[in-house]
Design an enzyme around this catalytic site. Structure first.
Site, PDB file in Angstrom:
ATOM      1  CE  LYS A  23      52.751  46.916  39.046  1.00  0.00           C
ATOM      2  NZ  LYS A  23      52.972  45.510  39.059  1.00  0.00           N
ATOM      3  CG  ASN A  24      53.554  44.573  35.462  1.00  0.00           C
ATOM      4  OD1 ASN A  24      53.901  44.790  36.629  1.00  0.00           O
ATOM      5  ND2 ASN A  24      52.278  44.454  35.115  1.00  0.00           N
ATOM      6  CB  CYS A 121      46.648  39.392  45.804  1.00  0.00           C
ATOM      7  SG  CYS A 121      46.396  39.326  44.052  1.00  0.00           S
ATOM      8  NE  ARG A 126      48.740  37.719  40.722  1.00  0.00           N
ATOM      9  CZ  ARG A 126      49.390  38.878  40.594  1.00  0.00           C
ATOM     10  NH1 ARG A 126      49.194  39.826  41.454  1.00  0.00           N
ATOM     11  NH2 ARG A 126      50.230  39.073  39.604  1.00  0.00           N
ATOM     12  CG  ASP A 311      47.217  44.477  34.375  1.00  0.00           C
ATOM     13  OD1 ASP A 311      47.223  44.224  35.581  1.00  0.00           O
ATOM     14  OD2 ASP A 311      47.669  43.700  33.515  1.00  0.00           O
ATOM     15  NE  ARG A 419      52.557  46.398  44.273  1.00  0.00           N
ATOM     16  CZ  ARG A 419      51.817  45.469  43.666  1.00  0.00           C
ATOM     17  NH1 ARG A 419      50.657  45.128  44.154  1.00  0.00           N
ATOM     18  NH2 ARG A 419      52.260  44.861  42.589  1.00  0.00           N
TER      19      ARG A 419
HETATM   20  N1  EPU Z   1      48.711  31.211  36.846  1.00  0.00           N
HETATM   21  C1  EPU Z   1      48.622  29.934  37.343  1.00  0.00           C
HETATM   22  N2  EPU Z   1      49.767  29.334  37.792  1.00  0.00           N
HETATM   23  C2  EPU Z   1      50.982  29.964  37.764  1.00  0.00           C
HETATM   24  C3  EPU Z   1      51.060  31.258  37.237  1.00  0.00           C
HETATM   25  C4  EPU Z   1      49.901  31.875  36.786  1.00  0.00           C
HETATM   26  O1  EPU Z   1      47.539  29.338  37.386  1.00  0.00           O
HETATM   27  O2  EPU Z   1      51.976  29.367  38.195  1.00  0.00           O
HETATM   28  C5  EPU Z   1      47.468  31.880  36.377  1.00  0.00           C
HETATM   29  C6  EPU Z   1      47.134  33.081  37.290  1.00  0.00           C
HETATM   30  O3  EPU Z   1      46.454  32.685  38.443  1.00  0.00           O
HETATM   31  C7  EPU Z   1      46.304  33.963  36.371  1.00  0.00           C
HETATM   32  C8  EPU Z   1      46.918  33.668  34.993  1.00  0.00           C
HETATM   33  O4  EPU Z   1      47.676  32.467  35.107  1.00  0.00           O
HETATM   34  O5  EPU Z   1      44.966  33.538  36.395  1.00  0.00           O
HETATM   35  C9  EPU Z   1      47.794  34.757  34.461  1.00  0.00           C
HETATM   36  O6  EPU Z   1      48.809  35.068  35.390  1.00  0.00           O
HETATM   37  P1  EPU Z   1      50.251  35.565  34.915  1.00  0.00           P
HETATM   38  O7  EPU Z   1      51.261  34.578  35.379  1.00  0.00           O
HETATM   39  O8  EPU Z   1      50.192  35.897  33.468  1.00  0.00           O
HETATM   40  O9  EPU Z   1      50.388  36.890  35.751  1.00  0.00           O
HETATM   41  P2  EPU Z   1      51.648  37.403  36.575  1.00  0.00           P
HETATM   42  O10 EPU Z   1      52.909  37.160  35.831  1.00  0.00           O
HETATM   43  O11 EPU Z   1      51.546  36.931  37.980  1.00  0.00           O
HETATM   44  C10 EPU Z   1      51.755  39.777  35.478  1.00  0.00           C
HETATM   45  C11 EPU Z   1      51.630  41.192  35.973  1.00  0.00           C
HETATM   46  C12 EPU Z   1      50.185  41.477  36.329  1.00  0.00           C
HETATM   47  C13 EPU Z   1      49.337  41.267  35.076  1.00  0.00           C
HETATM   48  C14 EPU Z   1      49.539  39.840  34.540  1.00  0.00           C
HETATM   49  C15 EPU Z   1      48.788  39.611  33.241  1.00  0.00           C
HETATM   50  C16 EPU Z   1      53.782  41.553  37.006  1.00  0.00           C
HETATM   51  C17 EPU Z   1      54.566  41.790  38.246  1.00  0.00           C
HETATM   52  N3  EPU Z   1      52.469  41.363  37.152  1.00  0.00           N
HETATM   53  O12 EPU Z   1      51.353  38.958  36.566  1.00  0.00           O
HETATM   54  O13 EPU Z   1      50.129  42.839  36.686  1.00  0.00           O
HETATM   55  O14 EPU Z   1      47.985  41.451  35.407  1.00  0.00           O
HETATM   56  O15 EPU Z   1      50.936  39.600  34.313  1.00  0.00           O
HETATM   57  O16 EPU Z   1      49.217  40.489  32.246  1.00  0.00           O
HETATM   58  O17 EPU Z   1      54.324  41.565  35.907  1.00  0.00           O
HETATM   59  C18 EPU Z   1      49.450  44.696  37.912  1.00  0.00           C
HETATM   60  O18 EPU Z   1      50.366  45.322  37.344  1.00  0.00           O
HETATM   61  O19 EPU Z   1      48.590  45.266  38.641  1.00  0.00           O
HETATM   62  C19 EPU Z   1      49.346  43.258  37.726  1.00  0.00           C
HETATM   63  C20 EPU Z   1      48.543  42.482  38.468  1.00  0.00           C
END
Ligand code: EPU
Length: 440
Positions: A23-24, A121, A126, A311, A419
């Site tokens: 998915k990701n 969320c 996030r 995850d 999802r």
């Molecule tokens: N963060 C910030 N500022 C930002 C972006 C991120 O502070 O601008 C913080 C977040 O709040 C969090 C940390 O950085 O505490 C990590 O977030 P990251 O950006 O790595 O996560 P993401 O890209 O939003 C993806 C996956 C998540 C998975 C994370 C970590 C997708 C669509 N989502 O999220 O997947 O947990 O990477 O591997 O790719 C899921 O599949 O259920 C899911 C939540």
């Protein structure tokens, strides 16, 4: 109206299921197609709601999307990309965070982009500050308006040097999708290096990008004038694979997960073995089972790759309720990812959450008001309950708990699980689970 799954638990899961593309990764590869001048083809695509949402978003921007769901093949033709209406994007995005990643490609193609308000969320706030900082550094003008954020590129985006304060997956993807067509060289330090990101880099390279990855979380991109479409097979979903592995352990079962791959799951496999689970890596997947002995308690810390994925944490915690002794889990990626344990406690688990950083190094959530460490005392038999799914992975954990529990559970809001878990109800049936879907 909420979708309900009635689960008659207490039966070990046995059988074979298949996981398709991650998915990701899939959603990001779909966005990358916007950067090409010719059509792209992505295979091994799972039929999950996130794919439908991104297909809809691309369609709104003029990408012709054709999805052969049985074959898992997605054709994406970006020849007629155009600006979508703000209200349409907003209505279509739902809770998806993907609109942020459309920004770089749209700024290159159209000179403007729009991100609807995304909000927090169930697992944490996030924020998108890293994303906006990155886009600004490339030269985009960011304008916060009612209902969302409007971005403009007054001229071609310029390569830049950026250091991330935390190796964010999404921010690294943002940078990649923007830098590949920016003018000049971009250097990112503190990058995330998850396998899904490496697969996105593979896609971009097929499209004509020049990207190098150093061993120290530094990624360098030489921007190019034009990119073409790609043909690519998505890597397997290691989160879904680990979720089924945890279900095998928690229910005392034996599940062959076709499509699971060892290199991307090394860290999970080590932990699974330490808890007392057994696995066999085969040519077409990995078989996971409970050998019948006592399970062991462990100390675990979630982390960015190559650490133990956040995850994977939620499904595994359910299995840890069946391990002997005290397990400690320190969640260091999201500040609020233990909300799902309330339902487990209601079902008979003994889980206490703490604000302190337990069982490992201090993380950025220490000394703050976040319950981000959990102590699980086991083994505790689980009993059936009426529970509500809080988020995608927490929801799957609820499902595992209800499958492990004696009696008939009512699991509400299970549409959230659609999802990210393809055909999960069919897979449950194939594994011998006694489940029935309803709604209220
Ligand atoms: N963060 C910030 N500022 C930002 C972006 C991120 O502070 O601008 C913080 C977040 O709040 C969090 C940390 O950085 O505490 C990590 O977030 P990251 O950006 O790595 O996560 P993401 O890209 O939003 C993806 C996956 C998540 C998975 C994370 C970590 C997708 C669509 N989502 O999220 O997947 O947990 O990477 O591997 O790719 C899921 O599949 O259920 C899911 C939540």
């Amino acid at each position: 109206m909420s979708d309900i799954l009635y689960v008659n638990g207490g039966t070990p899961l046995h059988g074979t299921i298949t996981v398709r593309g991650a998915k990701n990764f899939v959603s990001k590869a779909m966005v990358a197609s916007l950067l090409g001048e010719t059509p792209s083809r992505l295979s091994n695509v799972p039929l999950i709601r996130d794919v439908e949402v991104v297909s809809g978003l691309l369609d709104l921007h003029g990408v012709a999307v054709h999805y052969d769901t049985a074959a898992g093949v997605l054709d994406l033709d970006p020849s007629n990309v155009e600006t979508a209406h703000v209200a349409d994007i907003d209505a279509h995005a739902g809770s998806s965070r993907i609109p942020i990643l459309l920004c770089g490609p749209l700024l290159h193609r159209l000179g403007e982009a729009f991100i609807p308000d995304l909000g927090g969320c169930a697992i944490g706030d996030r924020p998108i500050n890293y994303h906006l900082d990155i886009l600004r550094q490339f030269g985009a003008v960011v304008d916060k308006r009612a209902g969302g954020i409007h971005l403009r590129a007054p001229r071609r985006l310029q390569g830049t040097k950026i250091s991330l304060p935390y190796p964010s997956v999404g921010a690294t993807e943002q940078l990649l999708l923007t830098a590949v067509r920016a003018e000049g060289i971009t250097e990112l330090s503190g990058a995330a290096i998850e396998p899904e990101i490496m697969d996105l880099i593979a896609v971009l390279q097929k499209m004509g990008a020049i990207i190098s990855v150093d061993t120290d979380r530094v990624i360098r991109i030489e921007g190019v004038e034009r990119l073409v479409g790609y043909h690519h097979r998505a890597l397997g979903d290691r989160i879904e694979a680990a979720s089924w592995a945890s279900a095998a352990l928690a229910t005392g079962g034996d599940i062959m997960v076709k499509g699971a791959t060892q290199p991307e799951m090394m860290t999970f496999l080590n932990t699974f073995r330490k808890v007392g689970g057994q696995f066999d890596v085969l040519d077409d997947g990995i078989r996971f089972w409970h050998p019948g002995d006592k399970l062991n308690s462990i100390v675990l810390e979630t982390d960015v790759h190559p650490g133990f994925m956040t995850d994977w944490q939620q499904p595994l915690v359910v299995a840890l309720t069946q391990a002997s002794g005290l397990s400690i889990v320190h969640e260091t990626v999201y500040e609020n990812r233990f909300g799902f344990t309330n339902s487990l406690t209601k079902m008979g688990a003994t889980i206490q959450v703490y604000k302190e950083c337990l069982g490992g190094a201090a993380c950025r959530f220490g000394q703050r008001n976040f319950n981000h460490s959990a102590v699980i005392s086991g083994p505790t038999p689980l009993r059936a309950a009426d529970i509500t799914v809080p988020d995608l992975r927490g929801g799957f954990s609820h499902l595992i708990a209800s499958l492990a529990a004696q009696g008939r559970s009512t699991v509400r809001g299970i549409d959230l699980i659609d999802r990210g878990y393809e055909f999960f109800q069919d897979k449950l049936a194939a594994l011998g689970a006694d489940v029935e879907r309803g709604c209220s």
